[in-house]
Design an enzyme around this catalytic site. Sequence first.
Site, mmCIF file in Angstrom:
data_model
loop_
_atom_site.group_PDB
_atom_site.id
_atom_site.type_symbol
_atom_site.label_atom_id
_atom_site.label_comp_id
_atom_site.label_asym_id
_atom_site.label_seq_id
_atom_site.Cartn_x
_atom_site.Cartn_y
_atom_site.Cartn_z
ATOM 1 N N SER A 143 -6.066 5.051 3.159
ATOM 2 C CA SER A 143 -6.132 5.154 1.693
ATOM 3 C C SER A 143 -7.602 5.126 1.300
ATOM 4 O O SER A 143 -8.432 4.535 2.019
ATOM 5 C CB SER A 143 -5.416 3.964 1.058
ATOM 6 O OG SER A 143 -5.758 3.856 -0.310
ATOM 7 N N TYR A 156 -4.261 -4.972 0.763
ATOM 8 C CA TYR A 156 -4.016 -3.545 1.030
ATOM 9 C C TYR A 156 -5.309 -2.862 1.527
ATOM 10 O O TYR A 156 -5.287 -2.108 2.507
ATOM 11 C CB TYR A 156 -3.521 -2.895 -0.256
ATOM 12 C CG TYR A 156 -3.132 -1.450 -0.149
ATOM 13 C CD1 TYR A 156 -1.899 -1.072 0.400
ATOM 14 C CD2 TYR A 156 -3.968 -0.439 -0.616
ATOM 15 C CE1 TYR A 156 -1.531 0.265 0.473
ATOM 16 C CE2 TYR A 156 -3.603 0.894 -0.544
ATOM 17 C CZ TYR A 156 -2.382 1.235 0.004
ATOM 18 O OH TYR A 156 -2.022 2.566 0.073
ATOM 19 N N ALA A 158 -7.859 -4.194 3.001
ATOM 20 C CA ALA A 158 -8.177 -4.660 4.363
ATOM 21 C C ALA A 158 -7.291 -3.948 5.388
ATOM 22 O O ALA A 158 -7.766 -3.519 6.443
ATOM 23 C CB ALA A 158 -7.987 -6.172 4.457
ATOM 24 N N ILE A 189 -1.399 9.465 -5.447
ATOM 25 C CA ILE A 189 -0.396 10.481 -5.126
ATOM 26 C C ILE A 189 0.906 10.094 -5.847
ATOM 27 O O ILE A 189 1.316 8.924 -5.814
ATOM 28 C CB ILE A 189 -0.143 10.537 -3.598
ATOM 29 C CG1 ILE A 189 -1.463 10.708 -2.812
ATOM 30 C CG2 ILE A 189 0.850 11.652 -3.257
ATOM 31 C CD1 ILE A 189 -2.256 11.964 -3.087
HETATM 32 P P1 NAP Z 1 6.556 5.047 -0.825
HETATM 33 O O1 NAP Z 1 6.968 6.206 -1.651
HETATM 34 O O2 NAP Z 1 6.652 3.675 -1.386
HETATM 35 O O3 NAP Z 1 7.371 5.116 0.559
HETATM 36 C C1 NAP Z 1 7.129 4.147 1.546
HETATM 37 C C2 NAP Z 1 7.925 4.481 2.781
HETATM 38 O O4 NAP Z 1 7.611 3.506 3.777
HETATM 39 C C3 NAP Z 1 9.424 4.413 2.560
HETATM 40 O O5 NAP Z 1 10.030 5.395 3.368
HETATM 41 C C4 NAP Z 1 9.780 3.010 3.062
HETATM 42 O O6 NAP Z 1 11.132 2.863 3.522
HETATM 43 C C5 NAP Z 1 8.822 2.894 4.243
HETATM 44 N N1 NAP Z 1 8.552 1.532 4.634
HETATM 45 C C6 NAP Z 1 8.022 0.528 3.895
HETATM 46 N N2 NAP Z 1 7.938 -0.592 4.638
HETATM 47 C C7 NAP Z 1 8.436 -0.291 5.872
HETATM 48 C C8 NAP Z 1 8.631 -1.038 7.058
HETATM 49 N N3 NAP Z 1 8.294 -2.332 7.146
HETATM 50 N N4 NAP Z 1 9.180 -0.414 8.126
HETATM 51 C C9 NAP Z 1 9.521 0.908 8.052
HETATM 52 N N5 NAP Z 1 9.361 1.653 6.954
HETATM 53 C C10 NAP Z 1 8.829 1.054 5.872
HETATM 54 O O7 NAP Z 1 5.046 5.178 -0.358
HETATM 55 P P2 NAP Z 1 4.063 6.435 -0.360
HETATM 56 O O8 NAP Z 1 3.371 6.457 -1.662
HETATM 57 O O9 NAP Z 1 4.727 7.652 0.143
HETATM 58 O O10 NAP Z 1 2.990 5.934 0.712
HETATM 59 C C11 NAP Z 1 3.025 6.373 2.060
HETATM 60 C C12 NAP Z 1 1.750 5.923 2.739
HETATM 61 O O11 NAP Z 1 0.634 6.474 2.072
HETATM 62 C C13 NAP Z 1 1.558 4.406 2.703
HETATM 63 O O12 NAP Z 1 0.987 3.980 3.904
HETATM 64 C C14 NAP Z 1 0.600 4.213 1.555
HETATM 65 O O13 NAP Z 1 -0.149 3.033 1.714
HETATM 66 C C15 NAP Z 1 -0.244 5.450 1.683
HETATM 67 N N6 NAP Z 1 -0.931 5.819 0.444
HETATM 68 C C16 NAP Z 1 -0.223 6.131 -0.680
HETATM 69 C C17 NAP Z 1 -0.909 6.461 -1.847
HETATM 70 C C18 NAP Z 1 -0.206 6.827 -3.116
HETATM 71 O O14 NAP Z 1 -0.889 6.986 -4.144
HETATM 72 N N7 NAP Z 1 1.103 7.013 -3.124
HETATM 73 C C19 NAP Z 1 -2.311 6.463 -1.841
HETATM 74 C C20 NAP Z 1 -2.984 6.134 -0.677
HETATM 75 C C21 NAP Z 1 -2.282 5.818 0.473
HETATM 76 P P3 NAP Z 1 12.339 2.514 2.494
HETATM 77 O O15 NAP Z 1 12.560 3.732 1.679
HETATM 78 O O16 NAP Z 1 13.500 2.219 3.362
HETATM 79 O O17 NAP Z 1 11.856 1.363 1.671
#
Ligand code: NAP
Length: 248
Positions: A143, A156, A158, A189
């Site tokens: 991120s 987060y 860290a 995103i």
């Molecule tokens: P999201 O829509 O909240 O989806 C998170 C996904 O991770 C879901 O499929 C969830 O499963 C799964 N998950 C959460 N904890 C888990 C665990 N302990 N074991 C297995 N699966 C787990 O998140 P996102 O926005 O797509 O983010 C995806 C990645 O991109 C993350 O690493 C996030 O930190 C990073 N990121 C996101 C953004 C942003 O703006 N969205 C920006 C920078 C980085 P369930 O559906 O079963 O809960």
Amino acid sequence: MADSTNRVALVTGGSRGIGRATVHALARDGFDVAFCYRSDDESARTLEKEAAESGVRVVGTRVDVADAQSVRDWITATEDEIGPVSAAVTAAGITRDNPLVLMEDAQWRQVIDTNLDGVYHVCRAVVFGMMKRRGGSIVNISSVAGVYGHGTQTNYSASKAGIIGFTRALAKETGRSGIRVNAVAPGFIETDMVAAMNDKARKEALKSIPLRRMGTADEVADLVAYLVSDRAAYITGAVLQIDGGITI
Ligand code: NAP
């Protein structure tokens, strides 16, 4: 179509958001895909059906990436049933925001366990096989918070900075075995993760993004699919930001 000969991809956090879009992108590129998720069975079953329309196998399994044994079991079962893993994308991630003075130990622990230990567990389980087969590609989702830090997100930030150090170190260790390891650092995103922002915070965020919009999960997935593919054959140890210019 991706140009790798062996096409089995793992995606963590595949049921929603960036992980889900990545499952679709890799399936479209001809990979059989094994994805995991934590709790959302319904989304997982729908995704299996939708992504399999590309003519590949897509299998979702409920696995907590923070649990090393569960991750090992999942990857062993995947390799037995589908084949050796040639690509791994670690997208599972959570936030538990709080200023540090209010941070609860559990909030710190959960974020590090899921976001950072989760990446270690997956990479630890796939990398030896990739070394033996002399090839593979890993993309870890970091991120911009991991590069620049974000207030109320010490936990987060860290975890995401840790992913960057981990990625670079692993790229150095495994390059001679033909393995590429890269990180993608998204800005804002449009996924469930940012849906919780209130209107004021959203407006403030948009003002600071030169492109004046948030990114889409598909845009991040396209970058991940590129990094996984042989088109990125000379890229390793990179941290590619995809953030609409927010960090300029
Ligand atoms: P999201 O829509 O909240 O989806 C998170 C996904 O991770 C879901 O499929 C969830 O499963 C799964 N998950 C959460 N904890 C888990 C665990 N302990 N074991 C297995 N699966 C787990 O998140 P996102 O926005 O797509 O983010 C995806 C990645 O991109 C993350 O690493 C996030 O930190 C990073 N990121 C996101 C953004 C942003 O703006 N969205 C920006 C920078 C980085 P369930 O559906 O079963 O809960």
